[in-house]
Design a protein around this motif. Sequence first.
Motif, PDB file in Angstrom:
ATOM      1  N   UNK A  63       0.783  -1.184   0.036  1.00  0.00           N
ATOM      2  CA  UNK A  63       0.151  -0.097   0.118  1.00  0.00           C
ATOM      3  C   UNK A  63       1.005   1.193  -0.011  1.00  0.00           C
ATOM      4  N   UNK A  64       0.665   2.212  -0.974  1.00  0.00           N
ATOM      5  CA  UNK A  64       1.341   3.491  -1.004  1.00  0.00           C
ATOM      6  C   UNK A  64       0.437   4.564  -1.517  1.00  0.00           C
ATOM      7  N   UNK A  65       0.844   5.762  -0.893  1.00  0.00           N
ATOM      8  CA  UNK A  65      -0.017   6.822  -1.384  1.00  0.00           C
ATOM      9  C   UNK A  65       0.587   8.093  -1.279  1.00  0.00           C
ATOM     10  N   UNK A  66      -0.147   9.327  -1.466  1.00  0.00           N
ATOM     11  CA  UNK A  66       0.617  10.554  -1.427  1.00  0.00           C
ATOM     12  C   UNK A  66      -0.574  11.506  -0.947  1.00  0.00           C
ATOM     13  N   UNK A  67       0.119  12.487  -0.433  1.00  0.00           N
ATOM     14  CA  UNK A  67      -0.771  13.683   0.233  1.00  0.00           C
ATOM     15  C   UNK A  67      -0.238  15.005  -0.059  1.00  0.00           C
ATOM     16  N   UNK A  68      -1.110  15.787  -0.607  1.00  0.00           N
ATOM     17  CA  UNK A  68      -0.752  17.171  -1.151  1.00  0.00           C
ATOM     18  C   UNK A  68      -1.686  18.272  -0.035  1.00  0.00           C
ATOM     19  N   UNK A  69      -0.826  19.192   0.704  1.00  0.00           N
ATOM     20  CA  UNK A  69      -1.465  19.869   1.649  1.00  0.00           C
ATOM     21  C   UNK A  69      -1.669  21.363   0.821  1.00  0.00           C
ATOM     22  N   UNK A  70      -3.018  21.406   0.704  1.00  0.00           N
ATOM     23  CA  UNK A  70      -3.221  22.816  -0.357  1.00  0.00           C
ATOM     24  C   UNK A  70      -3.088  23.882   0.663  1.00  0.00           C
ATOM     25  N   UNK A  71      -3.490  23.953   1.936  1.00  0.00           N
ATOM     26  CA  UNK A  71      -3.152  24.758   3.068  1.00  0.00           C
ATOM     27  C   UNK A  71      -2.747  23.909   4.186  1.00  0.00           C
ATOM     28  N   UNK A  72      -2.275  24.726   5.340  1.00  0.00           N
ATOM     29  CA  UNK A  72      -1.811  23.977   6.490  1.00  0.00           C
ATOM     30  C   UNK A  72      -2.943  23.099   7.108  1.00  0.00           C
ATOM     31  N   UNK A 111      -5.859  22.232   5.177  1.00  0.00           N
ATOM     32  CA  UNK A 111      -6.667  21.281   4.322  1.00  0.00           C
ATOM     33  C   UNK A 111      -5.689  20.427   3.351  1.00  0.00           C
ATOM     34  N   UNK A 112      -6.065  18.915   3.160  1.00  0.00           N
ATOM     35  CA  UNK A 112      -5.053  18.242   2.505  1.00  0.00           C
ATOM     36  C   UNK A 112      -5.922  17.293   1.786  1.00  0.00           C
ATOM     37  N   UNK A 113      -5.356  16.756   0.551  1.00  0.00           N
ATOM     38  CA  UNK A 113      -6.035  15.911  -0.279  1.00  0.00           C
ATOM     39  C   UNK A 113      -5.125  14.506  -0.446  1.00  0.00           C
ATOM     40  N   UNK A 114      -5.611  13.404  -0.027  1.00  0.00           N
ATOM     41  CA  UNK A 114      -4.718  12.262   0.029  1.00  0.00           C
ATOM     42  C   UNK A 114      -5.118  11.234  -0.602  1.00  0.00           C
ATOM     43  N   UNK A 115      -4.496  10.471  -1.361  1.00  0.00           N
ATOM     44  CA  UNK A 115      -4.878   9.210  -2.488  1.00  0.00           C
ATOM     45  C   UNK A 115      -3.968   7.857  -2.134  1.00  0.00           C
ATOM     46  N   UNK A 159      -6.566  -8.458  -4.767  1.00  0.00           N
ATOM     47  CA  UNK A 159      -7.114  -7.164  -4.459  1.00  0.00           C
ATOM     48  C   UNK A 159      -6.402  -6.193  -4.855  1.00  0.00           C
ATOM     49  N   UNK A 160      -7.303  -5.253  -5.473  1.00  0.00           N
ATOM     50  CA  UNK A 160      -6.783  -3.701  -5.691  1.00  0.00           C
ATOM     51  C   UNK A 160      -7.662  -2.655  -5.222  1.00  0.00           C
ATOM     52  N   UNK A 161      -7.249  -1.566  -4.607  1.00  0.00           N
ATOM     53  CA  UNK A 161      -8.064  -0.502  -4.240  1.00  0.00           C
ATOM     54  C   UNK A 161      -7.573   0.712  -4.481  1.00  0.00           C
ATOM     55  N   UNK A 162      -8.257   1.984  -4.637  1.00  0.00           N
ATOM     56  CA  UNK A 162      -7.837   3.424  -5.015  1.00  0.00           C
ATOM     57  C   UNK A 162      -8.796   3.946  -3.712  1.00  0.00           C
ATOM     58  N   UNK A 163      -8.203   4.841  -3.062  1.00  0.00           N
ATOM     59  CA  UNK A 163      -9.070   5.438  -1.856  1.00  0.00           C
ATOM     60  C   UNK A 163      -8.613   6.986  -1.995  1.00  0.00           C
ATOM     61  N   UNK A 164      -9.378   7.944  -2.486  1.00  0.00           N
ATOM     62  CA  UNK A 164      -9.030   9.289  -2.356  1.00  0.00           C
ATOM     63  C   UNK A 164      -9.703   9.660  -1.169  1.00  0.00           C
ATOM     64  N   UNK A 165      -8.905  10.944  -0.701  1.00  0.00           N
ATOM     65  CA  UNK A 165      -9.678  11.350   0.705  1.00  0.00           C
ATOM     66  C   UNK A 165      -9.482  12.939   1.023  1.00  0.00           C
ATOM     67  N   UNK A 166     -10.399  13.584   1.381  1.00  0.00           N
ATOM     68  CA  UNK A 166     -10.067  15.098   1.678  1.00  0.00           C
ATOM     69  C   UNK A 166     -10.145  15.178   3.377  1.00  0.00           C
ATOM     70  N   UNK A 167      -9.132  15.922   3.795  1.00  0.00           N
ATOM     71  CA  UNK A 167      -8.872  15.995   5.142  1.00  0.00           C
ATOM     72  C   UNK A 167      -8.974  17.551   5.739  1.00  0.00           C
ATOM     73  N   UNK A 168      -9.379  17.730   6.777  1.00  0.00           N
ATOM     74  CA  UNK A 168      -9.444  19.132   7.472  1.00  0.00           C
ATOM     75  C   UNK A 168      -8.671  19.049   8.860  1.00  0.00           C
ATOM     76  N   UNK A 169      -7.329  19.632   9.052  1.00  0.00           N
ATOM     77  CA  UNK A 169      -6.601  19.508  10.203  1.00  0.00           C
ATOM     78  C   UNK A 169      -7.041  20.472  11.158  1.00  0.00           C
ATOM     79  N   UNK A 170      -6.964  20.192  12.353  1.00  0.00           N
ATOM     80  CA  UNK A 170      -7.650  21.003  13.392  1.00  0.00           C
ATOM     81  C   UNK A 170      -6.262  21.058  14.520  1.00  0.00           C
ATOM     82  N   UNK A 171      -6.382  22.532  15.351  1.00  0.00           N
ATOM     83  CA  UNK A 171      -5.772  22.689  16.354  1.00  0.00           C
ATOM     84  C   UNK A 171      -4.488  23.668  15.816  1.00  0.00           C
ATOM     85  N   UNK A 172      -3.588  24.013  16.839  1.00  0.00           N
ATOM     86  CA  UNK A 172      -2.520  24.851  16.449  1.00  0.00           C
ATOM     87  C   UNK A 172      -1.279  23.989  15.671  1.00  0.00           C
TER      88      UNK A 172
END
Length: 375
Positions: free
Chosen positions: A234-243, A245-249, A267-280
């Motif tokens: 399993x491998x993936x990549x994540x791009x932080x649009x802002x500190x 908000x991030x998009x991961x696949x 088995x094969x799977x692809x899982x995109x994800x949108x994240x919102x990071x919280x706190x200081x």
Amino acid sequence: MSKRIFFIVLCLWLAAVAFPLFAQGKSDTVYTFRFVTDRDMFYVPFNGNDAELSRLLECVEQYKPDILNKRVPLHVDGYCTAGESDADNLAMAKVRSNRVKSELIVRGGIKEECFVTKNHSGGGDYVTVRIVIPAVRDDAEEACLAAGHRRTEESEQQRLEQERAAREQAERERAEAARLASEQARADSLAMERAAAGSETETVSPSAEKAEDADSYTLSLRANLLRWATLTPDVGIEWRITPSVGIAVNGSWTSWTWQDNDRRYALWEVAPEVRYYMGKEKRGYLGAMFKAGQFNYKLSGTGRQGDLMGGGITGGYQLRLNKALSLDFNVAVGCLHADYEKYEVIDGVRVRAGKETKNWWGPVNAGVTLVWKLF
């Protein structure tokens, strides 16, 4: 007549010997108070400041009448190296000097006019308080010093040279004082601006420090260690649009057979994800994910082969290991929909045994993911 000449010569000799001793007889005591870099607050318990302040207050109490009468001034020198310019350093040094003087005024009962204050750019992050206490001379020393100051032609010439040197020194000091006054005026202006911004400065500065500790990045590589433990790379990549908000696949793939192809796990799977990071520190997050893929597994007499699709709400926390690596603990809860065919293997041939559709509500993904921050 010879006795009188002998007495005068003896007194002049004693004066020459006694004058350096008198100059060395002054008690010049320096007390040093340390400050945290980039801070102007006077932390008494910090780095031995409490012991130094106690010693200073004892000395102040001992010579308090002379200090209040201005016979024994308190020389306060503030230093700072944390500013971006000399004016910033002088402004910070001035505030630090005032903090130390306030402690002496409150605890020791000293007045502002008892201090002689100078502030300096560079030299460190501290404030010194120096007390010069004149030594007491006995009558014999006073008599010899008085006799030693009687003018002769040689001593008169020496006096004139000393006066000329003193005038030159005074000129240099006046020029230096004019320069320092100009810099001090600018420092006072900056100090007033900082005082006007007061609360904003106190709140922004800690935030800036926290921003340095925030677990933010622009691009990172990911590997779900739980999937690798089940022999599913399993491998993936994540791009932080802002500190925040991030998009991961993430993607997974595996294909295993054993017992002469009678047992299979693919088995094969692809899982995109949108994240919102919280706190200081930007380490905890919530998000939404989508998952799609295909599977084929036969772990018993009946195999199942088909498609899956679903998604859910994700949540997790990133634990920093060092500047480049961290562990991402995450779980997703939602729904998975699977359309698949059941089959059996008879004489090496797959024989269809029916078709089914299932929906699964609950945990749809989990991971302990190693995150490598590229930049």
